[in-house]
Design an enzyme around this catalytic site. Structure first.
Site, PDB file in Angstrom:
ATOM      1  N   HIS A 217      -8.575  -5.262  12.499  1.00  0.00           N
ATOM      2  CA  HIS A 217      -9.437  -5.281  11.420  1.00  0.00           C
ATOM      3  C   HIS A 217      -9.039  -6.362  10.710  1.00  0.00           C
ATOM      4  CE1 HIS A 217      -8.704  -1.008  12.748  1.00  0.00           C
ATOM      5  NE2 HIS A 217      -9.903  -0.737  12.084  1.00  0.00           N
ATOM      6  N   GLY A 404     -12.324  -2.644  -2.040  1.00  0.00           N
ATOM      7  CA  GLY A 404     -13.503  -2.439  -2.977  1.00  0.00           C
ATOM      8  C   GLY A 404     -14.754  -1.938  -2.532  1.00  0.00           C
ATOM      9  N   GLY A 406     -15.274  -0.003   0.233  1.00  0.00           N
ATOM     10  CA  GLY A 406     -14.996   1.584   0.355  1.00  0.00           C
ATOM     11  C   GLY A 406     -15.018   2.499  -0.830  1.00  0.00           C
ATOM     12  N   GLY A 488      -1.577  11.881   2.662  1.00  0.00           N
ATOM     13  CA  GLY A 488      -0.867  10.647   3.024  1.00  0.00           C
ATOM     14  C   GLY A 488       0.414  10.795   3.285  1.00  0.00           C
ATOM     15  N   ARG A 545      -1.517   0.248   7.035  1.00  0.00           N
ATOM     16  CA  ARG A 545      -1.906  -1.018   7.747  1.00  0.00           C
ATOM     17  C   ARG A 545      -0.825  -2.110   7.122  1.00  0.00           C
ATOM     18  NH1 ARG A 545      -8.416  -1.009   7.962  1.00  0.00           N
ATOM     19  NH2 ARG A 545      -8.627   0.885   9.276  1.00  0.00           N
TER      20      ARG A 545
END
Length: 578
Positions: A217, A404, A406, A488, A545
């Site tokens: 990504h 931002g 998203g 999470g 990530r």
């Protein structure tokens, strides 16, 4: 970079529409992604793959006979939402269950897991296999933490061939896991990639250097090295990958599928030069090349880079890898004529994927409470519009730079859903729950799942109350915190939005217990939330990530924590909608 003037918020959706128009023999569009045009026989396992856009031919290009039955397609570098996963799954399920497979990224894991839960509630048996082939992203003794990159092609191909052969779900899952356990990948990048509409790449590689182990990504590489020639680069990649040969494969019996993958701007002539060097390295080590693919298999927009994947075969895996397949981007062998459609299955598919009609609007006159709530949604949207580049830049430090965008997609979807809910006379709790579903579906990514879950939990808390006062609002925020932690799996100190949300909840309760008026308590808690978010700059990330790039994020606050603070501050300063 993008050469067409574009609105990044709907770029991926338009790209998928164009892809479907360009490949009418292979795929059709549904709300959430694409499914194969060839009829799926009753009793066949449906293999659903997916992830963010920007990686073509993954994921839509791998939908077809002998491969995936459908793909859930998120926005650029953002996971598809749980709703997208559910809709694609429903469209391809034919009574034998589903296998969901995707790269091991936090947002994808969250949304595919939530989508799986929705599908299971409808009585569908399904399994999940995450792709974890990237050796640079975690040590060999922690394979569950590794990312999925180009090796996903092997997993998807083996699973798709097993499903096409009519094997039951247990066997399709076993073979997919076996393939994943036998593939290793490593990549290098020579330049960063640029999101559509952005003026700068997500990261830069110094001239004369290469980033080793970058993420698919656009996450920066784990280390840098001097730029080398093809022979030296081939030696580096082969040596590191062969060092991770599966324990059950004898050194003198290595039979491999070799994938050399261009990441966007590393073109075919360069790939062929490098493949020649890789081939010589492998042959010199006594390795047998059973099959190979050299081309763009999983890209990263316009990144200049390349990855090498090795999959150690046995007779069973080789049979499924070599089986025929026919998709828009990957074909091999001959499958024969497309069978006639199964009328029953097609009818069920149409019923399952039909678009739910929007409820009739009962009123456009909102109450004062509704105007106040909608005013908060409007204020948050305006705040995020002003902060979208700032949040994207923070995210690009150790992530993929889409936070931002998203967040903006999420709040826009949530606000529209809230307006529709208010027109139907929904209660505050019901409005928040519908807004939560919409945020999850529109936002995508980790933040979409967490914000969607938080709003759903807060709304559910308020919906159980006969009246809404300070006590009930504090309880709703506590419920939101619990949902974020549960989804999470983050704890204070992990450098996530939990490090800002927990201080907010604690400050709100302490202010209310001290007798502070609700409006002032909300403002004080929001100010405390901002301080806590800024303090995350001194933390090392332990999840998501950013984890493999921990040191890069020092001195920079967590983007999720900062966006939370900006949203809560805007909400406390909002004026009623007019």
């Amino acid at each position: 970079m993008s050469y067409l003037p574009t609105d990044a918020s709907d770029f991926a959706s338009k790209a998928i529409d164009g892809f479907v128009a360009a490949h009418p023999r292979h795929v059709q569009r549904i709300d959430g992604g694409v499914i194969r045009i060839a009829p799926i026989p009753s009793g066949q396992v449906g293999v659903v793959v997916g992830g963010g856009s920007g990686h073509y031919p993954a994921f839509a290009g791998l939908v077809g006979r002998g491969l995936a039955a459908g793909a859930a397609c998120g926005n650029i570098f953002a996971s598809p939402s749980a709703g997208q996963v559910m809709r694609v799954g429903l469209a391809v399920e034919r009574g034998a269950g589903l296998l969901l497979s995707f790269g091991n990224y936090a947002g994808d894991v969250l949304h595919f897991t939530l989508g799986a839960e929705r599908l299971r509630r409808q009585g569908i048996d399904l399994r999940i296999v995450t792709v974890t082939d990237d050796i640079a992203s975690a040590p060999i003794d922690q394979p569950e933490l590794r990312r999925g990159i180009a090796g996903g092609l092997v997993v998807f191909k083996v699973a798709g061939a097993a499903a096409e052969a009519g094997l039951p779900l247990d066997e399709v899952e076993r073979l997919a896991r076996k393939a994943n356990g036998r593939i290793r990948s490593l990549g290098v990048a020579f330049s960063g990639c640029t999101l559509p509409g952005a003026s700068q790449p997500l990261f830069d590689v110094p001239s004369g250097r290469m980033a080793i182990g970058m993420g698919l990504h656009g996450e920066p590489g784990l280390s840098e090295g001097p730029l080398t020639d093809a022979d030296s680069l081939a030696a580096l990649l082969v040596e590191r990958l062969l060092a991770e040969r599966p324990a059950d494969v004898p050194e003198d019996q290595q039979r491999l599928v070799v994938l050399l993958n261009g990441l966007g701007s590393f073109k075919y002539e360069e790939l062929f030069v490098l493949f020649g060097a890789v081939n010589q390295e492998l042959l010199a080590r006594g390795v047998v090349l059973a099959d190979c693919e050299c081309g763009e298999l999983v890209t990263s927009l316009d990144m200049a880079g390349v990855s090498l994947s090795l999959c150690w075969l046995d007779a069973e895996l080789e049979g499924f890898w070599s089986a025929p397949a026919d998709s828009a981007a990957y074909r091999r062998g001959a499958l024969g004529p497309i069978p006639a459609a199964d009328p029953v299955a097609e009818l069920e598919s149409k019923q399952q994927t039909s678009v739910r009609k929007t409820a009739t609007q009962d009123s456009t006159e909102f109450t004062a409470a509704q105007n106040a709530l909608l005013g908060r949604f409007e204020a948050v949207e305006k705040a995020l519009e002003q902060r979208v580049e700032e949040l994207g830049a923070l995210d690009a430090v150790a992530g993929d730079g889409d936070h931002g965008l998203g967040m903006l997609r999420g709040i826009r979807g949530a606000r529209q859903s809230a307006i529709h809910a208010c027109t139907r006379g929904c209660s505050t709790g019901e409005v928040l729950m519908e807004a939560g579903e919409a945020w999850s579906d529109h936002g995508g990514g980790t933040s979409g799942a967490l914000w969607g879950g938080a709003l759903l939990a807060a709304g559910n808390s308020l919906a159980r109350s006969s009246e809404i006062g300070a006590k009930e609002i504090a309880a709703a925020f506590d419920s939101a915190l619990q949902a974020v932690v549960a989804l999470g799996q983050a704890a204070p100190g992990d450098k996530t939005m939990v490090d800002a949300l927990q201080p907010y909840c604690l400050k709100l309760r302490s202010e209310l217990e001290a007798g502070v008026a609700l409006d002032q308590a909300l403002q004080n808690a929001a100010a405390n939330c901002l301080l806590a978010a800024q303090a995350t700059a001194e933390m090392l990330p332990k999840l998501g990530r950013a984890r493999p790039h921990g040191s890069r994020s020092l001195g920079h606050p967590d983007p999720g924590a900062m966006s939370l603070a900006y949203c809560l501050i805007a909400a406390t300063q909002a004026q009623p909608a007019t």
